[in-house]
Design a protein around this motif. Structure first.
Motif, mmCIF file in Angstrom:
data_model
loop_
_atom_site.group_PDB
_atom_site.id
_atom_site.type_symbol
_atom_site.label_atom_id
_atom_site.label_comp_id
_atom_site.label_asym_id
_atom_site.label_seq_id
_atom_site.Cartn_x
_atom_site.Cartn_y
_atom_site.Cartn_z
ATOM 1 N N VAL A 213 0.832 -1.202 0.000
ATOM 2 C CA VAL A 213 0.000 0.000 0.000
ATOM 3 C C VAL A 213 0.869 1.256 0.000
ATOM 4 O O VAL A 213 0.552 2.253 -0.663
ATOM 5 N N HIS A 214 1.986 1.204 0.731
ATOM 6 C CA HIS A 214 2.925 2.329 0.725
ATOM 7 C C HIS A 214 3.451 2.583 -0.690
ATOM 8 O O HIS A 214 3.470 3.720 -1.176
ATOM 9 N N GLN A 215 3.867 1.519 -1.375
ATOM 10 C CA GLN A 215 4.365 1.666 -2.743
ATOM 11 C C GLN A 215 3.275 2.192 -3.666
ATOM 12 O O GLN A 215 3.533 3.021 -4.553
ATOM 13 N N LEU A 216 2.044 1.724 -3.452
ATOM 14 C CA LEU A 216 0.924 2.169 -4.279
ATOM 15 C C LEU A 216 0.676 3.667 -4.073
ATOM 16 O O LEU A 216 0.394 4.402 -5.031
ATOM 17 N N TYR A 217 0.794 4.123 -2.836
ATOM 18 C CA TYR A 217 0.604 5.541 -2.536
ATOM 19 C C TYR A 217 1.623 6.383 -3.297
ATOM 20 O O TYR A 217 1.291 7.461 -3.818
ATOM 21 N N GLU A 218 2.872 5.907 -3.355
ATOM 22 C CA GLU A 218 3.927 6.670 -4.026
ATOM 23 C C GLU A 218 3.677 6.769 -5.530
ATOM 24 O O GLU A 218 4.101 7.721 -6.172
ATOM 25 N N ILE A 219 2.983 5.782 -6.095
ATOM 26 C CA ILE A 219 2.752 5.768 -7.541
ATOM 27 C C ILE A 219 1.503 6.567 -7.916
ATOM 28 O O ILE A 219 1.510 7.333 -8.888
ATOM 29 N N VAL A 220 0.427 6.421 -7.138
ATOM 30 C CA VAL A 220 -0.827 7.130 -7.457
ATOM 31 C C VAL A 220 -1.324 7.893 -6.221
ATOM 32 O O VAL A 220 -2.413 7.603 -5.688
ATOM 33 N N PRO A 221 -0.551 8.884 -5.748
ATOM 34 C CA PRO A 221 -0.953 9.599 -4.519
ATOM 35 C C PRO A 221 -2.281 10.338 -4.669
ATOM 36 O O PRO A 221 -3.039 10.445 -3.713
ATOM 37 N N TRP A 222 -2.584 10.847 -5.880
ATOM 38 C CA TRP A 222 -3.831 11.579 -6.119
ATOM 39 C C TRP A 222 -5.045 10.701 -5.877
ATOM 40 O O TRP A 222 -6.121 11.198 -5.520
ATOM 41 N N LEU A 223 -4.876 9.387 -6.073
ATOM 42 C CA LEU A 223 -5.973 8.451 -5.815
ATOM 43 C C LEU A 223 -5.975 7.999 -4.363
ATOM 44 O O LEU A 223 -7.017 8.021 -3.689
ATOM 45 N N MET A 224 -4.792 7.610 -3.862
ATOM 46 C CA MET A 224 -4.705 7.030 -2.515
ATOM 47 C C MET A 224 -5.102 8.019 -1.429
ATOM 48 O O MET A 224 -5.686 7.636 -0.417
ATOM 49 N N CYS A 225 -4.792 9.300 -1.627
ATOM 50 C CA CYS A 225 -5.120 10.271 -0.578
ATOM 51 C C CYS A 225 -6.631 10.469 -0.428
ATOM 52 O O CYS A 225 -7.098 11.048 0.559
ATOM 53 N N ARG A 226 -7.390 9.970 -1.413
ATOM 54 C CA ARG A 226 -8.852 10.075 -1.341
ATOM 55 C C ARG A 226 -9.511 8.780 -0.866
ATOM 56 O O ARG A 226 -10.729 8.720 -0.735
ATOM 57 N N LEU A 227 -8.702 7.737 -0.657
ATOM 58 C CA LEU A 227 -9.236 6.442 -0.254
ATOM 59 C C LEU A 227 -8.859 6.125 1.192
ATOM 60 O O LEU A 227 -7.799 6.530 1.668
ATOM 61 N N PRO A 228 -9.715 5.369 1.899
ATOM 62 C CA PRO A 228 -9.338 4.904 3.248
ATOM 63 C C PRO A 228 -8.341 3.760 3.135
ATOM 64 O O PRO A 228 -8.152 3.177 2.071
ATOM 65 N N GLY A 229 -7.668 3.447 4.240
ATOM 66 C CA GLY A 229 -6.732 2.327 4.222
ATOM 67 C C GLY A 229 -5.608 2.524 5.217
ATOM 68 O O GLY A 229 -5.584 3.495 5.991
ATOM 69 N N PRO A 230 -4.628 1.597 5.217
ATOM 70 C CA PRO A 230 -3.529 1.671 6.183
ATOM 71 C C PRO A 230 -2.683 2.926 6.055
ATOM 72 O O PRO A 230 -2.027 3.340 7.016
ATOM 73 N N HIS A 231 -2.669 3.553 4.866
ATOM 74 C CA HIS A 231 -1.894 4.791 4.692
ATOM 75 C C HIS A 231 -2.472 5.910 5.556
ATOM 76 O O HIS A 231 -1.715 6.730 6.089
ATOM 77 N N LYS A 232 -3.784 5.932 5.703
ATOM 78 C CA LYS A 232 -4.409 6.944 6.566
ATOM 79 C C LYS A 232 -4.021 6.710 8.029
ATOM 80 O O LYS A 232 -3.758 7.647 8.787
ATOM 81 N N LYS A 233 -3.987 5.427 8.417
ATOM 82 C CA LYS A 233 -3.607 5.084 9.790
ATOM 83 C C LYS A 233 -2.156 5.477 10.059
ATOM 84 O O LYS A 233 -1.824 6.005 11.134
#
Length: 490
Positions: A213-233
Motif C-alpha cells: 500500500v505504501h508503494q501504491l501511494y507513491e505511484i498514485v498519490p492523487w488516488l490514494m489520498c482520497r481512499l481509506p486504508g492503512p496509509h491513513k492510519k
C-alpha cells in the motif's frame, strides 16, 4: 463501424503504445535496466515488491549501476560496496538531496532532518550535530546515560527470574529512554501510558513502510489520498508523534528557557529566540517538531531492533554467546562498569556486535538521494533531480568483500591473531553527506547494552521450544518474527 466502447479500447491501446516508445526513448538517458512498462514501470520485474535480494539479482544482469522505473519515475540503483561507496562519496555534495516522495511529503512536509533537503536540511543537520555534542555525544556524560539505561534493562531481566519474555518492548524502552533524556530532559517509566502510545504508533509507522500500500501511494498519490486504508492510519500515527512533540515544546516554553539549556528542546528554543528577527527564521516550531520526530524514531527503532536481532542470533548460536562471555569474564572485573572504551580490550565481543549489524542489515536499502545538480555517477552523466538509491544490503552482503556474506560470522571482523579489524564495506550507517547523524550514539548503545546483557545472562529458548525463525519481516526496518527467550542469570 466501431462501437464507442471498442473505440475507447483502441484509443487506450494506442496511447499505451505511444507511452511505451516514449519510455524506451527516455531510458537511453539513464544507466541500463529492465524495459519499463507504461503506468507500471518495472513493478512487474520486481514482482510488485521492493526486496534487497531482487535488487541484487537484477545487478547480475544489468551491472552494479542500473535504472528501475516506478511508474513514470526513474530511480538509479547502486549495487555492491564499490558502487555504493563511489556513488555516495566521489561527489558527495551532488547526491546530498533527499527524495521527498508523496507519502513522506504528506507525513513530514519536507521539514526536519531525515526527510529535508537543500538549505533547510543543512541548517537543521548542522544544528542537530552541534547540539547533540553539547549534550554529551561522544563524551562521558552521554555514555553515563547509556550505562544507566543498560543497568535498568539488566534489572528488568533479573526480576523475571528466567521466565520467558519477548524482549522487544524492554529493549525499545531502554534504548529510547537515552534519546528521550537528550531531547525531552526526562525518562519514561515502564508503565507510562503515553510512552506505550508512542511505541504503538512507531511500530505502525515502520510496519507500513515498504508495504504494498505504501508503494501504491507513491505511484498514485492523487488516488490514494482520497481512499481509506492503512496509509491513513500511518499518517495519523505520525500526527500522534507530532502532537506529543508540540506538547513537550509548550511545556518547555511555559517553564522558560534556563540559562544553561538542559536538553535538545531548550537549545532549539534558545536558537529560535536568537533568529526570530531574521527575514525568514532558520528555526521555527514546525521544524523543531519534525526534528524531534526524527530523533525519536531514528534514535529508538534502529538500535533496539538491532539488539532484538542480536539476542536472537545469540540463542541460535550458543557457541558464539559462550565465547563472548568467556572473553568478558577474562578481561572485565566482576563489578566493573562497562564503557565504550572497553571494546578495545574485547575484540571478539566487538566483532560480534559489528556482525549483528552487518548480518541483520535492518535498513535493507539506503534512503533515496536526489542529485542537486548535474553530475557524473560511476561514469554515467546524471541530471539534476534524478533519484539515486544506494542498496546498503548489497555492500553488507558483497561476496567480494565478505568471506561468508550469508552466514553469521564474527570472524569477518577479526584477523588471524584475533584482533578486531574494521572493514570498509561495513556501511550500516550509509556514507557521504547523509551519513547517520547519531552513528556514534548508536555504536555506543549497541556495545554497552549488548556487553552488559551477555555478562549478566545466558539467553536460551523457553523449555519445549526447539525452533526459531531468523527470516525478517519486511517493513520500514527489517524486524525478526516475534520470539520469546529466557534470560538465565550467570
Amino acid at each position: 463501424m466501431l462501437t464507442i466502447s471498442q473505440a475507447f479500447v483502441v484509443l487506450i491501446i494506442f496511447l499505451l503504445i505511444i507511452e511505451f516508445f516514449k519510455l524506451r526513448k527516455a531510458c537511453k538517458q539513464f544507466p541500463p535496466g529492465p524495459t519499463p512498462l507504461p503506468l507500471l514501470g518495472n513493478l512487474v520485474h520486481l514482482n510488485f515488491q521492493f526486496h534487497r535480494d531482487l535488487l541484487m539479482e537484477l545487478a547480475k544482469t544489468y551491472g552494479n549501476i542500473y535504472t528501475l522505473w516506478f511508474g513514470w519515475t526513474p530511480v538509479i540503483i547502486l549495487n555492491g560496496y564499490q558502487a555504493v561507496k563511489d556513488g555516495m562519496t566521489t561527489h558527495p555534495e551532488d547526491v546530498a538531496g533527499r527524495m521527498v516522495s508523496p507519502f513522506f511529503r504528506a507525513m513530514a512536509k519536507g521539514k526536519g532532518i531525515i526527510l529535508a533537503s537543500g538549505r533547510s536540511w543543512k541548517q537543521q543537520r548542522r544544528f542537530g550535530i552541534m547540539t547533540l555534542r553539547n549534550l554529551g555525544m561522544g563524551k562521558k556524560g552521554l555514555e553515563y546515560r547509556v550505562q544507566e539505561e543498560a543497568s535498568h534493562l539488566v534489572e528488568f531481566f533479573v526480576n523475571l527470574k528466567g521466565r520467558p519474555v519477548d524482549p522487544s518492548f524492554p529493549l525499545f524502552h531502554s534504548i529510547s529512554n537515552v534519546i528521550c533524556a537528550l531531547v525531552f530532559g526526562y525518562h519514561f517509566s515502564d508503565e507510562d501510558e503515553t510512552f506505550h502510545e508512542l511505541i504503538r504508533v512507531t511500530e505502525n509507522l515502520f510496519r507500513f513502510g515498504g508495504s504494498f500500500v505504501h508503494q501504491l501511494y507513491e505511484i498514485v498519490p492523487w488516488l490514494m489520498c482520497r481512499l481509506p486504508g492503512p496509509h491513513k492510519k500511518a499518517l495519523s500515527c505520525y500526527d500522534v508523534l507530532s502532537s506529543f512533540a508540540r506538547k513537550e515544546i509548550r511545556r518547555h516554553v511555559e517553564r522558560g528557557i534556563p540559562n544553561e539549556p538542559q536538553d535538545f528542546i531548550d537549545f532549539y528554543l534558545a536558537e529560535m529566540e536568537k533568529s526570530k528577527d531574521g527575514v525568514k527564521p532558520k528555526y521555527d516550531e514546525d521544524n523543531l517538531v519534525y526534528v524531534i520526530n526524527d530523533l525519536f524514531l531514528g534514535g529508538s527503532e534502529t538500535s533496539s531492533t538491532t539488539l532484538y536481532w542480536g539476542l536472537l542470533y545469540m540463542v541460535v548460536n550458543p557457541d558464539i554467546q559462550g565465547k563472548v562471555q568467556k572473553e568478558m569474564d577474562t578481561v572485565l572485573g566482576p563489578s566493573q562498569l562497562i564503557c565504550y572504551e572497553d571494546r578495545k580490550n574485547l575484540p571478539y565481543t566487538n566483532a560480534v556486535v559489528h556482525e549483528i549489524q552487518r548480518f541483520s542489515n535492518i535498513v535493507f536499502v539506503g534512503m533515496p538521494r536526489v542529485c542537486v545538480r548535474d553530475t557524473i555517477l560511476l561514469g554515467f552523466p546524471v541530471k539534476k533531480g534524478t533519484i539515486v538509491m544506494p542498496n546498503i544490503a548489497s555492500a553488507l552482503y558483497d561476496p567480494e568483500q565478505w568471506e561468508t556474506p550469508r552466514e553469521f560470522n564474527p570472524g569477518h571482523f577479526l584477523d588471524k591473531e584475533g584482533n578486531f579489524i574494521p572493514r570498509e564495506a561495513f556501511l550500516p550507517f550509509s556514507a557521504g553527506h547523509r551519513v547517520c547523524l547519531g552513528e556514534h550514539l548508536a555504536r555506543t548503545e549497541l556495545f554497552i547494552f549488548f556487553a552488559n546483557l551477555l555478562r549478566a545472562f545466558t539467553f536460551r529458548l523457553p523449555e519445549g521450544v526447539t525452533k526459531i525463525s531468523t527470516e525478517p519481516i519486511l517493513g520500514g526496518t527489517l524486524q525478526p518474527h516475534p520470539y520469546r527467550i529466557c534470560a538465565i542469570p550467570r
